[in-house]
Enzyme design. Sequence first.
Site, PDB file in Angstrom:
ATOM      1  N   GLN A 160       0.937  -1.151  -0.046  1.00  0.00           N
ATOM      2  CA  GLN A 160       0.169  -0.181   0.250  1.00  0.00           C
ATOM      3  C   GLN A 160       0.764   0.927   0.101  1.00  0.00           C
ATOM      4  O   GLN A 160       0.650   2.277  -1.143  1.00  0.00           O
ATOM      5  CB  GLN A 160      -0.738   0.089   1.601  1.00  0.00           C
ATOM      6  N   GLY A 218      -7.991  20.360  19.868  1.00  0.00           N
ATOM      7  CA  GLY A 218      -7.283  21.629  19.405  1.00  0.00           C
ATOM      8  C   GLY A 218      -8.150  23.390  20.370  1.00  0.00           C
ATOM      9  O   GLY A 218      -8.729  22.133  21.289  1.00  0.00           O
ATOM     10  N   GLY A 219      -8.118  24.144  19.948  1.00  0.00           N
ATOM     11  CA  GLY A 219      -8.670  24.797  20.995  1.00  0.00           C
ATOM     12  C   GLY A 219      -9.351  25.141  21.411  1.00  0.00           C
ATOM     13  O   GLY A 219     -10.382  25.549  22.602  1.00  0.00           O
ATOM     14  N   LEU A 263       8.945  -9.209 -14.600  1.00  0.00           N
ATOM     15  CA  LEU A 263      10.862  -8.518 -14.855  1.00  0.00           C
ATOM     16  C   LEU A 263      10.611  -9.987 -13.385  1.00  0.00           C
ATOM     17  O   LEU A 263      10.312  -9.326 -12.472  1.00  0.00           O
ATOM     18  CB  LEU A 263      11.223  -7.651 -15.251  1.00  0.00           C
ATOM     19  N   GLU A 266       0.969  -1.762   7.977  1.00  0.00           N
ATOM     20  CA  GLU A 266       0.509   0.106   8.855  1.00  0.00           C
ATOM     21  C   GLU A 266       0.489  -0.106  10.496  1.00  0.00           C
ATOM     22  O   GLU A 266       0.886   0.809  11.001  1.00  0.00           O
ATOM     23  CB  GLU A 266      -1.071  -0.715   8.570  1.00  0.00           C
ATOM     24  N   ASP A 268       0.835   3.519   6.048  1.00  0.00           N
ATOM     25  CA  ASP A 268       0.585   3.380   4.964  1.00  0.00           C
ATOM     26  C   ASP A 268       1.065   4.266   3.329  1.00  0.00           C
ATOM     27  O   ASP A 268       1.518   4.827   3.219  1.00  0.00           O
ATOM     28  CB  ASP A 268       0.026   2.026   4.351  1.00  0.00           C
TER      29      ASP A 268
HETATM   30  N1  CAO Z   1      12.680 -10.211  -9.094  1.00  0.00           N
HETATM   31  C1  CAO Z   1      13.230 -10.785  -8.465  1.00  0.00           C
HETATM   32  N2  CAO Z   1      12.976 -10.558  -7.158  1.00  0.00           N
HETATM   33  C2  CAO Z   1      11.928 -10.188  -6.372  1.00  0.00           C
HETATM   34  C3  CAO Z   1      10.925  -9.170  -6.992  1.00  0.00           C
HETATM   35  C4  CAO Z   1      11.122  -9.070  -8.546  1.00  0.00           C
HETATM   36  N3  CAO Z   1       9.957  -8.482  -9.593  1.00  0.00           N
HETATM   37  N4  CAO Z   1      10.545  -8.362  -6.298  1.00  0.00           N
HETATM   38  C5  CAO Z   1      10.530  -8.220  -5.144  1.00  0.00           C
HETATM   39  N5  CAO Z   1      10.937  -9.335  -5.477  1.00  0.00           N
HETATM   40  C6  CAO Z   1      11.869 -10.329  -3.877  1.00  0.00           C
HETATM   41  C7  CAO Z   1      12.798  -8.977  -3.322  1.00  0.00           C
HETATM   42  O1  CAO Z   1      14.267  -8.752  -3.875  1.00  0.00           O
HETATM   43  C8  CAO Z   1      12.715  -9.892  -1.833  1.00  0.00           C
HETATM   44  O2  CAO Z   1      13.974 -10.881  -1.780  1.00  0.00           O
HETATM   45  P1  CAO Z   1      15.599 -10.673  -0.770  1.00  0.00           P
HETATM   46  O3  CAO Z   1      14.124 -11.250   0.995  1.00  0.00           O
HETATM   47  O4  CAO Z   1      15.758 -12.313  -1.415  1.00  0.00           O
HETATM   48  O5  CAO Z   1      15.651  -9.597  -0.476  1.00  0.00           O
HETATM   49  C9  CAO Z   1      11.654 -10.755  -2.002  1.00  0.00           C
HETATM   50  O6  CAO Z   1      10.924 -10.075  -3.289  1.00  0.00           O
HETATM   51  C10 CAO Z   1      10.538 -10.579  -0.887  1.00  0.00           C
HETATM   52  O7  CAO Z   1      10.647  -8.843  -0.891  1.00  0.00           O
HETATM   53  P2  CAO Z   1      10.120  -7.895   0.806  1.00  0.00           P
HETATM   54  O8  CAO Z   1      11.212  -8.372   1.926  1.00  0.00           O
HETATM   55  O9  CAO Z   1       9.454  -6.509   0.607  1.00  0.00           O
HETATM   56  O10 CAO Z   1       8.476  -8.396   0.893  1.00  0.00           O
HETATM   57  P3  CAO Z   1       7.931  -9.216   1.736  1.00  0.00           P
HETATM   58  O11 CAO Z   1       6.212  -9.633   1.570  1.00  0.00           O
HETATM   59  O12 CAO Z   1       8.141 -10.238   2.829  1.00  0.00           O
HETATM   60  O13 CAO Z   1       7.064  -7.787   3.333  1.00  0.00           O
HETATM   61  C11 CAO Z   1       6.491  -5.917   4.005  1.00  0.00           C
HETATM   62  C12 CAO Z   1       6.546  -6.877   3.399  1.00  0.00           C
HETATM   63  C13 CAO Z   1       5.620  -4.869   3.347  1.00  0.00           C
HETATM   64  C14 CAO Z   1       6.373  -5.818   5.270  1.00  0.00           C
HETATM   65  C15 CAO Z   1       8.145  -5.003   3.702  1.00  0.00           C
HETATM   66  O14 CAO Z   1       8.571  -5.204   1.856  1.00  0.00           O
HETATM   67  C16 CAO Z   1       8.548  -3.759   4.276  1.00  0.00           C
HETATM   68  O15 CAO Z   1       8.918  -3.849   5.439  1.00  0.00           O
HETATM   69  N6  CAO Z   1       8.568  -2.502   3.281  1.00  0.00           N
HETATM   70  C17 CAO Z   1       8.790  -1.593   3.881  1.00  0.00           C
HETATM   71  C18 CAO Z   1       7.879  -0.717   4.576  1.00  0.00           C
HETATM   72  C19 CAO Z   1       6.362  -0.848   3.823  1.00  0.00           C
HETATM   73  O16 CAO Z   1       6.276  -0.859   2.798  1.00  0.00           O
HETATM   74  N7  CAO Z   1       5.681  -1.693   5.294  1.00  0.00           N
HETATM   75  C20 CAO Z   1       3.761  -1.293   4.394  1.00  0.00           C
HETATM   76  C21 CAO Z   1       3.823  -1.974   3.298  1.00  0.00           C
HETATM   77  S1  CAO Z   1       2.084  -1.642   3.069  1.00  0.00           S
HETATM   78  O17 CAO Z   1       0.993  -2.061   4.003  1.00  0.00           O
END
Ligand code: CAO
Length: 415
Positions: free
Chosen positions: A17, A247-248, A72, A139, A168
Amino acid sequence: MSKALEGVRVLDFTHVQSGPTCTQLLAWFGADVIKVERAGEGDATRAQLRDIPGVDSLYFTMLNHNKRSITLDAKHPAGKEVLETLIRDCDVLVENFAPGALDRMGFSWERIQALNPRMIVASVKGFGPGPYEHCKVYENVAQCTGGSASTTGFDDGPPVVTGAQIGDSGSGLHLALGIVTALYQRQATGRGQRVLTAMQDAVLNLCRVKLRDQQRLERNGVMEEYPQYAFGEFGSAVPRAGNASGGGQPGWILKCKGWDSDPNAYIYFIAQAAVWPAICRVIGREEWITHPDFATPRARLPRLMEIFATIEEWTKTLTKFEVMDILNQYDIPCGPILSMKEIAEEPSLRATGTIVEVEHPERGSYLTVGNPIKLSDSPTEVRRSPLLGEHTDEVLAQLGYSAAQIAALREQRAI
Ligand code: CAO
């Protein structure tokens, strides 16, 4: 008519998000936003909270309008090459992967700069530099660590998270501002830069009035506009203030006609000092206009709950819309509690493009929230979210790949 960000190309490496909120705004302002997703699955939200089996969820469609989608594999050598071409071609890369993920893919800030010194690299992370910088964040984690949860709810209850996605979507909004600011600075410097929004910081920014109150509390021991002032005790930290206005001008949520069966038959009532005589007349308490216990804001402070209870005796006799109509005749600020159903059906929100009906080839029509920021010279047309990989061939062809090269990349599973 041209669009404000026409000509800006965004490599959108965002998911869930926070990041998609940001890139959707950029797309609404006219940027060409190319969303990069993994083949097969794509953004995890495509499949989350689905209401129609096999069809992109509303969670996804409502955050990814006006974008193009390419698939990709960023870890495949041939996929990496395509990504490098995109980095050279785009102005902005936006990502909200877990900390370190972009580096692990081989795209550190230094590497991206070497490929394209004008590239702006914008990230949402849960935390800024410090003890928690490596943590993944969603979030409600941000709401809890940014000060919102400890200050939301009632004094006698636990901390409460709000339905407004301030962690988010709030972070996405902050990031979008950072990006357009960096684009502006680039006009003078010719250089890109890094833009970081930590979700904790974004929530805290939206909660800054509570840090204001923390310091007032430490100085004076009490805060007179908080409900605790008259009826309870203050501790060492800003307490939860229920529905107090913050607020006030004192305010509270009051029952309206039908409250016993309709959970949203309420109105927010602000007892603004400037219209106190009008309030007294409307509720039939003209004597309060001059009575020493009620005539001044200071005199009213310890009696606010009694005052609101009396006003509520009046609001309970009318619907929330009738109350609003009457109060607005006297410039008394108020707001009916609108349900999502009422908001979805509100004609004026449809007329301004704040609620938009969108056609989608697989799900049919659905409602979304349009661009809340209206530019007179850059009107927003909301276009449906892309299907997974819908624009892979189109984007690669624009980047100079031939049909044979695209077929080869597909054969290798790089796209
Ligand atoms: N090709 C190849 N690999 C890909 C890819 C693509 N097109 N897109 C994503 N990936 C891979 C990433 O490189 C990552 O790999 P590694 O763990 O080996 O480095 C993997 O997919 C997972 O990505 P992630 O760790 O970001 O995803 P997650 O689902 O485990 O975690 C979240 C999700 C949101 C907790 C984490 O991304 C995060 O903390 N983001 C920053 C804060 C944020 O934006 N949070 C709010 C999200 S909205 O609620």
